[in-house]
Design an enzyme around this catalytic site. Structure first.
Site, PDB file in Angstrom:
ATOM      1  N   HIS A  59       0.883  -1.167   0.000  1.00 43.37           N
ATOM      2  CA  HIS A  59       0.000   0.000   0.000  1.00 43.37           C
ATOM      3  C   HIS A  59       0.916   1.211   0.000  1.00 43.37           C
ATOM      4  O   HIS A  59       2.017   1.153   0.584  1.00 43.37           O
ATOM      5  CB  HIS A  59      -0.842   0.089   1.267  1.00 43.37           C
ATOM      6  CG  HIS A  59      -1.724  -1.087   1.544  1.00 43.37           C
ATOM      7  ND1 HIS A  59      -1.294  -2.201   2.205  1.00 43.37           N
ATOM      8  CD2 HIS A  59      -3.035  -1.284   1.279  1.00 43.37           C
ATOM      9  CE1 HIS A  59      -2.306  -3.051   2.329  1.00 43.37           C
ATOM     10  NE2 HIS A  59      -3.373  -2.530   1.773  1.00 43.37           N
ATOM     11  N   ASP A  62       2.464   1.743   3.325  1.00 42.87           N
ATOM     12  CA  ASP A  62       3.387   0.722   3.850  1.00 42.87           C
ATOM     13  C   ASP A  62       4.813   1.173   3.567  1.00 42.87           C
ATOM     14  O   ASP A  62       5.748   0.841   4.286  1.00 42.87           O
ATOM     15  CB  ASP A  62       3.221  -0.634   3.153  1.00 42.87           C
ATOM     16  CG  ASP A  62       1.848  -1.238   3.337  1.00 42.87           C
ATOM     17  OD1 ASP A  62       1.170  -0.883   4.308  1.00 42.87           O
ATOM     18  OD2 ASP A  62       1.467  -2.083   2.492  1.00 42.87           O
ATOM     19  N   MET A  93       2.635  -5.679  -7.944  1.00 41.94           N
ATOM     20  CA  MET A  93       1.328  -5.066  -7.650  1.00 41.94           C
ATOM     21  C   MET A  93       1.486  -3.930  -6.652  1.00 41.94           C
ATOM     22  O   MET A  93       2.365  -3.962  -5.787  1.00 41.94           O
ATOM     23  CB  MET A  93       0.412  -6.166  -7.084  1.00 41.94           C
ATOM     24  CG  MET A  93      -0.947  -5.725  -6.614  1.00 41.94           C
ATOM     25  SD  MET A  93      -0.992  -5.185  -4.891  1.00 41.94           S
ATOM     26  CE  MET A  93      -1.653  -6.616  -4.073  1.00 41.94           C
ATOM     27  N   GLU A 186     -11.034  -6.227  -5.146  1.00 54.44           N
ATOM     28  CA  GLU A 186     -11.040  -7.244  -4.090  1.00 54.44           C
ATOM     29  C   GLU A 186     -12.273  -7.096  -3.211  1.00 54.44           C
ATOM     30  O   GLU A 186     -12.476  -6.073  -2.572  1.00 54.44           O
ATOM     31  CB  GLU A 186      -9.768  -7.098  -3.245  1.00 54.44           C
ATOM     32  CG  GLU A 186      -9.716  -8.074  -2.090  1.00 54.44           C
ATOM     33  CD  GLU A 186      -8.407  -7.972  -1.310  1.00 54.44           C
ATOM     34  OE1 GLU A 186      -7.435  -7.372  -1.826  1.00 54.44           O
ATOM     35  OE2 GLU A 186      -8.366  -8.476  -0.178  1.00 54.44           O
ATOM     36  N   LYS A 188     -14.884  -8.197  -0.039  1.00 55.67           N
ATOM     37  CA  LYS A 188     -14.852  -8.720   1.329  1.00 55.67           C
ATOM     38  C   LYS A 188     -16.235  -8.472   1.928  1.00 55.67           C
ATOM     39  O   LYS A 188     -16.790  -7.392   1.740  1.00 55.67           O
ATOM     40  CB  LYS A 188     -13.770  -7.987   2.137  1.00 55.67           C
ATOM     41  CG  LYS A 188     -13.538  -8.567   3.520  1.00 55.67           C
ATOM     42  CD  LYS A 188     -12.369  -7.865   4.213  1.00 55.67           C
ATOM     43  CE  LYS A 188     -12.093  -8.502   5.563  1.00 55.67           C
ATOM     44  NZ  LYS A 188     -10.996  -7.849   6.279  1.00 55.67           N
ATOM     45  N   GLU A 222      -9.985 -13.371  -2.642  1.00 55.61           N
ATOM     46  CA  GLU A 222      -9.187 -13.778  -1.481  1.00 55.61           C
ATOM     47  C   GLU A 222      -9.851 -14.986  -0.822  1.00 55.61           C
ATOM     48  O   GLU A 222     -11.053 -14.958  -0.539  1.00 55.61           O
ATOM     49  CB  GLU A 222      -9.075 -12.622  -0.483  1.00 55.61           C
ATOM     50  CG  GLU A 222      -8.417 -13.084   0.815  1.00 55.61           C
ATOM     51  CD  GLU A 222      -7.967 -11.948   1.719  1.00 55.61           C
ATOM     52  OE1 GLU A 222      -7.461 -10.927   1.198  1.00 55.61           O
ATOM     53  OE2 GLU A 222      -8.112 -12.092   2.950  1.00 55.61           O
ATOM     54  N   HIS A 225     -11.754 -14.183   2.368  1.00 55.88           N
ATOM     55  CA  HIS A 225     -12.956 -13.361   2.203  1.00 55.88           C
ATOM     56  C   HIS A 225     -14.123 -14.191   1.690  1.00 55.88           C
ATOM     57  O   HIS A 225     -15.262 -13.997   2.123  1.00 55.88           O
ATOM     58  CB  HIS A 225     -12.680 -12.193   1.259  1.00 55.88           C
ATOM     59  CG  HIS A 225     -11.665 -11.229   1.792  1.00 55.88           C
ATOM     60  ND1 HIS A 225     -11.258 -10.124   1.086  1.00 55.88           N
ATOM     61  CD2 HIS A 225     -10.980 -11.190   2.967  1.00 55.88           C
ATOM     62  CE1 HIS A 225     -10.364  -9.459   1.805  1.00 55.88           C
ATOM     63  NE2 HIS A 225     -10.177 -10.090   2.939  1.00 55.88           N
ATOM     64  N   ASP A 250      -5.489 -13.417  -3.606  1.00 53.97           N
ATOM     65  CA  ASP A 250      -4.930 -13.351  -2.256  1.00 53.97           C
ATOM     66  C   ASP A 250      -5.109 -14.709  -1.597  1.00 53.97           C
ATOM     67  O   ASP A 250      -6.230 -15.125  -1.286  1.00 53.97           O
ATOM     68  CB  ASP A 250      -5.659 -12.285  -1.418  1.00 53.97           C
ATOM     69  CG  ASP A 250      -5.178 -10.869  -1.732  1.00 53.97           C
ATOM     70  OD1 ASP A 250      -4.288 -10.715  -2.599  1.00 53.97           O
ATOM     71  OD2 ASP A 250      -5.685  -9.926  -1.107  1.00 53.97           O
ATOM     72  N   ASP A 260     -11.724 -11.882  10.799  1.00 52.93           N
ATOM     73  CA  ASP A 260     -10.747 -11.890   9.712  1.00 52.93           C
ATOM     74  C   ASP A 260      -9.385 -12.388  10.233  1.00 52.93           C
ATOM     75  O   ASP A 260      -8.687 -11.667  10.929  1.00 52.93           O
ATOM     76  CB  ASP A 260     -10.646 -10.434   9.228  1.00 52.93           C
ATOM     77  CG  ASP A 260      -9.714 -10.262   8.074  1.00 52.93           C
ATOM     78  OD1 ASP A 260      -9.339 -11.258   7.454  1.00 52.93           O
ATOM     79  OD2 ASP A 260      -9.366  -9.101   7.797  1.00 52.93           O
ATOM     80  N   ASP A 262      -6.664 -14.172   8.454  1.00 54.87           N
ATOM     81  CA  ASP A 262      -5.446 -14.067   7.630  1.00 54.87           C
ATOM     82  C   ASP A 262      -4.393 -15.111   7.988  1.00 54.87           C
ATOM     83  O   ASP A 262      -3.204 -14.804   8.131  1.00 54.87           O
ATOM     84  CB  ASP A 262      -4.813 -12.664   7.738  1.00 54.87           C
ATOM     85  CG  ASP A 262      -5.626 -11.619   6.986  1.00 54.87           C
ATOM     86  OD1 ASP A 262      -6.367 -11.987   6.057  1.00 54.87           O
ATOM     87  OD2 ASP A 262      -5.515 -10.428   7.326  1.00 54.87           O
ATOM     88  N   ASP A 292      -1.766 -13.055   1.147  1.00 53.33           N
ATOM     89  CA  ASP A 292      -2.239 -11.944   1.973  1.00 53.33           C
ATOM     90  C   ASP A 292      -2.587 -12.523   3.341  1.00 53.33           C
ATOM     91  O   ASP A 292      -3.753 -12.785   3.645  1.00 53.33           O
ATOM     92  CB  ASP A 292      -3.454 -11.275   1.326  1.00 53.33           C
ATOM     93  CG  ASP A 292      -3.872 -10.030   2.094  1.00 53.33           C
ATOM     94  OD1 ASP A 292      -3.109  -9.617   2.992  1.00 53.33           O
ATOM     95  OD2 ASP A 292      -4.943  -9.481   1.810  1.00 53.33           O
TER      96      ASP A 292
HETATM   97  C1  GCO Z   1      -7.957  -7.250   4.364  1.00 55.02           C
HETATM   98  C2  GCO Z   1      -7.605  -7.190   2.917  1.00 55.02           C
HETATM   99  C3  GCO Z   1      -6.365  -6.411   2.622  1.00 55.02           C
HETATM  100  C4  GCO Z   1      -6.198  -6.113   1.147  1.00 55.02           C
HETATM  101  C5  GCO Z   1      -5.114  -5.144   0.922  1.00 55.02           C
HETATM  102  C6  GCO Z   1      -4.823  -4.954  -0.543  1.00 55.02           C
HETATM  103  O1  GCO Z   1      -8.759  -8.106   4.725  1.00 55.02           O
HETATM  104  O2  GCO Z   1      -7.453  -6.433   5.150  1.00 55.02           O
HETATM  105  O3  GCO Z   1      -7.487  -8.492   2.448  1.00 55.02           O
HETATM  106  O4  GCO Z   1      -5.250  -7.091   3.133  1.00 55.02           O
HETATM  107  O5  GCO Z   1      -5.955  -7.286   0.435  1.00 55.02           O
HETATM  108  O6  GCO Z   1      -5.485  -3.940   1.500  1.00 55.02           O
HETATM  109  O7  GCO Z   1      -5.503  -3.896  -1.034  1.00 55.02           O
HETATM  110 MN    MN Z   2      -6.644  -9.220   0.691  1.00 58.07          MN
HETATM  111 MN    MN Z   3      -8.249 -10.019   3.821  1.00 57.04          MN
END
Ligand code: GCO
Ligand code: MN
Ligand code: MN
Length: 391
Positions: A59, A62, A93, A186, A188, A222, A225, A250, A260, A262, A292
């Protein structure tokens, strides 16, 4: 980690990438503070080079703090570029953070405040400049907070219209600057908002057709998601692939119905991870295999390396399993039984008056059709055997 044969060593050709925010995740959650020191972006690149990743994504913030001066920004970018070169890591990306700062508390592109929407757009344009400067060809749009807790605050039709205008603007800017970005949207379902406007990949696939330069837009499904929405990620990937819209993805893992998480790819639902990998390898997906995800909060940075290596290793093991699955005689025998590819009825395949007339007259033996064996229990167990190494 046990010794691995070369087969499971990540190589550049596998196109494994990680975000700065993934391996750089410091383990803060709503109940506890950071557990890992901040790792500067250049050091994250070194870590990724060490574990054998191909790419790093980011990002805007970041890499460059939100309040950096132009001079600071340029110094950071120059140093980051050198780190990427030194560690042989590319930037496939880029994306934008339009959710963290309090200004985005009610969303970015759909905010009720036109000044916030304009600021979000300015931030995207700058993030696109930054990504392009470092070679990114994919721009992911995960807007984060474009959603609601209460629909009383905004007409959803107005939100959709604002979102469309923002995406159209981004595509025009990219074209004008000659960046050649492909935009990967993307979805979610929730978190951080109670409901996000574009909750699944399927929603985006429908919406993309309403955009001006719709060929520049695809999706970034993702795993977590789709699972948060109780859906099957492999099916989302298939729908995206079929539409020519699988621009990025992702990979991670997630328990259904949970916050969430991850998790490391394949760490929770190995079988669904297997079908994801099998699908990508079967169709010959050529894009990034982007993880991700982040390490457990219990880890230090050595553990973060274990996490990153684990994501890639699991992918490669599942890739090998997918190859073996296709060679397995018993599995293939069942597939032949259930697929009966020679038995396609031409009159049911494509419409013509003659075909329809024939179809209408045909007498089907429903009883026989309903009795045909479908040994999916055995097929699934053979798959499980293979995954568990017991075949
Ligand atoms: C989340 C998202 C993020 C995005 C990222 C890319 O659940 O926080 O998956 O990780 O993928 O912001 O734009
Ligand atoms: Mn993501
Ligand atoms: Mn995510």
């Amino acid at each position: 980690m046990t010794k691995s044969p070369g087969l499971y060593e990540p190589k550049k050709e596998h196109k494994f990438s990680f975000g700065l925010w993934t391996v750089g995740n410091r383990g803060r959650d709503p109940f506890g503070d950071f557990v890992r020191e901040a790792l500067p972006p250049d050091d994250i690149v070194a870590l990724l080079g060490e574990v054998g990743a191909w790419g790093v994504n980011f990002h805007d913030n970041d890499l460059v703090p939100i309040d950096a001066t132009v001079g600071e920004r340029n110094r950071i970018v120059a140093s980051f570029r050198k780190a990427c070169e030194r560690h042989h890591v590319v930037v496939p990306m880029a994306t934008v953070n339009a959710f963290f700062d309090p200004v985005f508390r009610d969303g970015a592109y759909t905010s009720n405040d036109p000044a916030v929407r304009a600021y979000a757009l300015q931030k995207v344009l700058r993030a696109m400049d930054l990504g392009a400067e470092l070679g990114a060809k994919i721009f992911v749009v995960w807007s984060g907070r474009d959603g609601v807790e209460t629909d009383a605050c905004r007409d959803p039709l107005e939100a959709i219209k604002r979102y469309r205008e923002a995406l159209n603007y981004m595509a025009r800017y990219s074209a004008d600057r000659g960046y050649g970005y492909k935009f990967a949207l993307e979805a979610k379902p929730n978190e951080p908002r109670a409901n996000i406007y574009f909750p699944t990949t399927g929603h985006y696939l429908a919406f993309i057709n309403t955009l001006d330069d719709h060929e520049r837009f695809g999706v970034n499904p993702e795993v977590a998601h789709e699972h948060m929405a109780g859906l099957n990620c492999t099916h989302a990937l298939a729908l995206a692939w079929d539409a020519g819209k699988l621009f990025h993805l992702d990979l991670n893992d997630q328990m259904a119905g949970c916050y969430d998480q991850d998790f490391r790819f394949g760490s929770y639902n190995l079988k669904s991870a297997f079908f994801v990998v099998k699908f990508l390898e079967d169709v010959g997906y050529q894009g990034s295999r982007h993880f991700d995800a982040h390490a457990y909060r219990t880890e230090d940075y050595e553990g973060v390396k274990d996490f990153a290596r684990g994501c890639m290793r699991t992918y490669l093991i599942l890739k090998e399993k997918a190859r073996l699955w296709k060679q397995d005689k018993q599995i293939q025998q069942i597939l032949r039984e259930i697929g009966t590819p020679g038995a396609v009825s031409p009159e049911a395949r494509s419409f013509s008056r003659a075909h329809a007339a024939k179809l209408l007259q045909h007498a089907f033996d429903r009883g026989a059709l309903a009795k045909k064996r479908l040994p999916y229990e055995r097929l699934d167990q053979l798959t499980v055997d293979l995954l568990l190494g017991a075949h």
